[in-house]
Scaffold this active site. Structure first.
Site, PDB file in Angstrom:
ATOM      1  N   HIS A 263      36.102   7.079  39.200  1.00  0.00           N
ATOM      2  CA  HIS A 263      34.846   7.618  38.669  1.00  0.00           C
ATOM      3  C   HIS A 263      34.283   8.692  39.599  1.00  0.00           C
ATOM      4  CE1 HIS A 263      34.767   3.332  37.043  1.00  0.00           C
ATOM      5  NE2 HIS A 263      34.721   4.040  35.935  1.00  0.00           N
TER       6      HIS A 263
ATOM      7  N   GLN B 109      32.257  -1.430  21.751  1.00  0.00           N
ATOM      8  CA  GLN B 109      33.684  -1.155  21.913  1.00  0.00           C
ATOM      9  C   GLN B 109      34.487  -2.376  22.357  1.00  0.00           C
ATOM     10  OE1 GLN B 109      32.826   1.900  24.980  1.00  0.00           O
ATOM     11  NE2 GLN B 109      34.568   1.078  26.087  1.00  0.00           N
TER      12      GLN B 109
ATOM     13  N   ASP C 235      42.526   6.820  30.555  1.00  0.00           N
ATOM     14  CA  ASP C 235      42.347   6.324  29.191  1.00  0.00           C
ATOM     15  C   ASP C 235      42.834   7.404  28.229  1.00  0.00           C
ATOM     16  OD1 ASP C 235      40.700   3.661  29.508  1.00  0.00           O
ATOM     17  OD2 ASP C 235      39.908   5.094  30.945  1.00  0.00           O
TER      18      ASP C 235
ATOM     19  N   VAL D 292      43.510   8.639  38.943  1.00  0.00           N
ATOM     20  CA  VAL D 292      43.400   8.390  40.386  1.00  0.00           C
ATOM     21  C   VAL D 292      44.019   7.017  40.659  1.00  0.00           C
ATOM     22  CG1 VAL D 292      41.795   8.105  42.312  1.00  0.00           C
ATOM     23  CG2 VAL D 292      41.309   9.775  40.496  1.00  0.00           C
TER      24      VAL D 292
ATOM     25  N   SER E 204      41.059   0.886  38.520  1.00  0.00           N
ATOM     26  CA  SER E 204      40.391   0.376  37.333  1.00  0.00           C
ATOM     27  C   SER E 204      39.371  -0.667  37.748  1.00  0.00           C
ATOM     28  CB  SER E 204      41.420  -0.270  36.389  1.00  0.00           C
ATOM     29  OG  SER E 204      40.764  -1.089  35.443  1.00  0.00           O
TER      30      SER E 204
HETATM   31  P1  AMP Z   1      35.248   3.305  32.417  1.00  0.00           P
HETATM   32  O1  AMP Z   1      34.077   3.048  33.284  1.00  0.00           O
HETATM   33  O2  AMP Z   1      36.432   2.470  32.764  1.00  0.00           O
HETATM   34  O3  AMP Z   1      34.919   3.326  30.955  1.00  0.00           O
HETATM   35  O4  AMP Z   1      35.712   4.778  32.752  1.00  0.00           O
HETATM   36  C1  AMP Z   1      34.823   5.860  32.716  1.00  0.00           C
HETATM   37  C2  AMP Z   1      35.605   7.134  32.863  1.00  0.00           C
HETATM   38  O5  AMP Z   1      36.309   7.126  34.100  1.00  0.00           O
HETATM   39  C3  AMP Z   1      36.644   7.322  31.761  1.00  0.00           C
HETATM   40  O6  AMP Z   1      36.705   8.703  31.395  1.00  0.00           O
HETATM   41  C4  AMP Z   1      37.916   6.888  32.432  1.00  0.00           C
HETATM   42  O7  AMP Z   1      39.076   7.467  31.889  1.00  0.00           O
HETATM   43  C5  AMP Z   1      37.667   7.381  33.846  1.00  0.00           C
HETATM   44  N1  AMP Z   1      38.504   6.652  34.788  1.00  0.00           N
HETATM   45  C6  AMP Z   1      38.538   5.312  34.991  1.00  0.00           C
HETATM   46  N2  AMP Z   1      39.480   5.014  35.903  1.00  0.00           N
HETATM   47  C7  AMP Z   1      40.053   6.184  36.277  1.00  0.00           C
HETATM   48  C8  AMP Z   1      41.104   6.544  37.165  1.00  0.00           C
HETATM   49  N3  AMP Z   1      41.761   5.635  37.869  1.00  0.00           N
HETATM   50  N4  AMP Z   1      41.422   7.854  37.284  1.00  0.00           N
HETATM   51  C9  AMP Z   1      40.764   8.793  36.560  1.00  0.00           C
HETATM   52  N5  AMP Z   1      39.778   8.516  35.705  1.00  0.00           N
HETATM   53  C10 AMP Z   1      39.421   7.241  35.557  1.00  0.00           C
END
Ligand code: AMP
Length: 284
Positions: free
Chosen positions: A37, A61, A150, A176, A185
Site C-alpha cells: 500500500h 465485496q 489484484d 510488491v 498481503s
Molecule cells: P487491499 O487493501 O488489499 O484492498 O488493497 C488495496 C490496494 O493495494 C489494491 O489496489 C491492491 O491491489 C494494492 N495492493 C495490495 N497488496 C499489494 C502488493 N503486494 N503490491 C502492490 N499492490 C498491492
C-alpha cells in the site's frame, strides 16, 4: 494528515481542493496497510498535489463465509503508516455511512468479472466496482492508483472507468513482494509459520511459467500443469484455480501467440487463508 470519516465532508473537501486547482490522487484500500500500500501511496505522490488514501473494509465485496468479520483492522497503525508514506488525507467512512438504510444501487461489470476470482466469489466484483465508483464520487480524483497484485480487479475497474466515463486516470503498480517472493498481503498475517514457509512456492511456480514462456513454450496446458505440480508437491495448500488467460478479456487460453498480453494467475488456500498471485506477460 487530515482525517475524514463523513462522506459528505470528504466530498466537500475534494471539491474545495479541485477548485483550488489541486490535482488529486486516490488510493483505495481496506486498511491493514503494508509496504505494498505504501508503494501505491508513494507512486500517487508523483502524480498529484494531494494524495487521498481510503481505508474501508467494504462489506459489499465479501461473500457469506468469507473473512469480513476477521479482516484485520487497525486504524491508528494505518494512520501512522499513511502519514509516513506521504498521504495528505485519510478517508475512513463506516459501513452505515456508505450503505445507508434502503441502499440498493450496485455497479455490475459483466464478462471480465465472471472467471477466476469471480467464479468463486460471485458478488465480489459487484461490491468492488460499487465501492470504487462511490469512492471516486466522494474523492473526485484525477488519478487513482491500484496494485497489479489484484489483477482481475484492475481489469474490472479499467472496464468500469471506460464504460461509465469516469474522468480519472488509472495507474497500476507492480506487485510488491517479500524478499522470498511472497506477494505482500494483509492476509499473510493469518498464515501459520509452516504455511508462511511454503507460501513462496506460489510466486516461484508463476516465475517458472514465465521462464517457460520466455523459452518458447506456447501451450497453456504444460504451464498450468507445472504450477499445479509445484504447489501440490511442495506445499500443503489447496488450489482454487491456476489460469493462463488473455490479459484483457481474461478468457482462458489454450495456445499463446506472439505479442499477446497474458495473465498467469492462481489462488491457493492454506487452511482458511486464501492467497492470490499473478504474473502479467507479453508473449515474445
Ligand atoms: P487491499 O487493501 O488489499 O484492498 O488493497 C488495496 C490496494 O493495494 C489494491 O489496489 C491492491 O491491489 C494494492 N495492493 C495490495 N497488496 C499489494 C502488493 N503486494 N503490491 C502492490 N499492490 C498491492
Amino acid at each position: 494528515m487530515n482525517i475524514v470519516s463523513d462522506p459528505r465532508v470528504m466530498q466537500r473537501e475534494a471539491e474545495k481542493l479541485r477548485l483550488a486547482g489541486k490535482r488529486l490522487a486516490v488510493v483505495p484500500t481496506m486498511g491493514a496497510l503494508h509496504e505494498g500500500h505504501c508503494t501505491l501511496l508513494r507512486e500517487a505522490r508523483k502524480h498529484a498535489d494531494c494524495v487521498i488514501v481510503t481505508v474501508f473494509v467494504n462489506p459489499a465485496q465479501f461473500g457469506e463465509g468469507e473473512d469480513f468479520a476477521r479482516y484485520p483492522r487497525d486504524l491508528p497503525a494505518d494512520t501512522a503508516r499513511a502519514a509516513e508514506a506521504g498521504a495528505d488525507l485519510l478517508f475512513s467512512p463506516d459501513a452505515a455511512a456508505m450503505y445507508g438504510d434502503g441502499y440498493q444501487t450496485f455497479v455490475t461489470v459483466e464478462q471480465v468479472a465472471k472467471p477466476l476470482e469471480g467464479a468463486l466469489r460471485p458478488i465480489h466484483f459487484r461490491g468492488v466496482a460499487t465501492v470504487v465508483a462511490k469512492l471516486f464520487h466522494l474523492t473526485k480524483p484525477h488519478v487513482a492508483v491500484f496494485g497489479q497484485k489484484d489483477a482481475q480487479q484492475v481489469v474490472v475497474i479499467s472496464r468500469m472507468v471506460k464504460d461509465l466515463d469516469f474522468d480519472c486516470e488509472l495507474i497500476i503498480v507492480p506487485t510488491v513482494r517479500e524478499s522470498d517472493g511472497l506477494a505482500r498481503s494483509s492476509r499473510n498475517v493469518y498464515l501459520t509459520p509452516a504455511q508462511r514457509k511454503e507460501a513462496p512456492v506460489l510466486y516461484a511456480s508463476l516465475k517458472g511459467a514465465a521462464d517457460a514462456v520466455a523459452n518458447g513454450e506456447r501451450s497453456a496446458a504444460p504451464l498450468t500443469a507445472a504450477i499445479r505440480a509445484a504447489i501440490t508437491s511442495r506445499t500443503s495448500g489447496t488450489i482454487d484455480y491456476v489460469s493462463v488467460a488473455d490479459g484483457d478479456t481474461l478468457r482462458e487460453l489454450a495456445a499463446l501467440e506472439h505479442g499477446q498480453h497474458i495473465l498467469v494467475s492462481l489462488a491457493v488456500k492454506f487452511g482458511t487463508t486464501r492467497l492470490i498471485d499473478n504474473i502479467p506477460l507479453t508473449v515474445a
